[in-house]
Design an enzyme around this catalytic site. Structure first.
Site, short mmCIF file in Angstrom:
data_model
loop_
_atom_site.label_atom_id
_atom_site.label_comp_id
_atom_site.label_asym_id
_atom_site.label_seq_id
_atom_site.Cartn_x
_atom_site.Cartn_y
_atom_site.Cartn_z
CG ASN A 62 90.68 119.22 4.43
OD1 ASN A 62 91.47 119.09 5.36
ND2 ASN A 62 91.07 119.17 3.17
CB CYS A 73 85.38 122.87 3.92
SG CYS A 73 83.94 123.75 4.50
CD GLU A 75 86.81 126.57 6.38
OE1 GLU A 75 86.90 125.34 6.09
OE2 GLU A 75 87.34 127.45 5.68
CB CYS A 112 86.45 125.56 -0.32
SG CYS A 112 85.13 125.16 0.84
CB CYS A 115 80.06 126.82 4.41
SG CYS A 115 81.69 127.41 4.84
#
Length: 115
Positions: A62, A73, A75, A112, A115
């Site tokens: 992140n 983030c 990911e 979070c 996405c």
């Protein structure tokens, strides 16, 4: 109308050392990536490692900035990189690790949701 059935199987391990070798290796990469996180405002670091079907491993962490909570983030940083560098390859597995630098986190941490 067509019906599609989706099933998931979850495996719960007591510690990281119990993971199968492939998953353990990917998790170690996620842990390394977490060390590169930049989150000076939240002190909450996340790292991810993605295994592609060509056996490439892409990592991300992140990245926050002064417009906190806006940022990227872990990911998304990894998925965007994988998409730009390996557009024809599929994601096979993702390992994610997260936690606060200020206090112990001993419960599952949800994504979070950005996405």
């Amino acid at each position: 109308m067509k019906e599609i059935k989706i099933e998931s199987t979850l495996y719960i391990y007591d510690c990281i050392e119990e993971l199968p070798k492939e998953a353990f290796s990917l998790m170690q990469k996620a842990i390394e990536a977490r060390g590169k996180a930049y989150a000076p405002y939240s002190n909450f670091n996340v790292g991810t490692a993605i295994l592609l079907d060509n056996n490439e491993v892409i990592t991300g962490s992140n990245q926050k900035n002064a417009s906190y909570p806006s940022g990227l983030c872990a990911e998304r940083t990894a998925i965007y990189y994988a998409g730009s560098q390996y557009p024809n390859n599929r994601v096979v597995r993702i390992a994610i690790i997260a936690g606060s630098k200020l206090k112990e986190t001993n419960k599952p941490i949800p994504p979070c949701g950005a996405c």
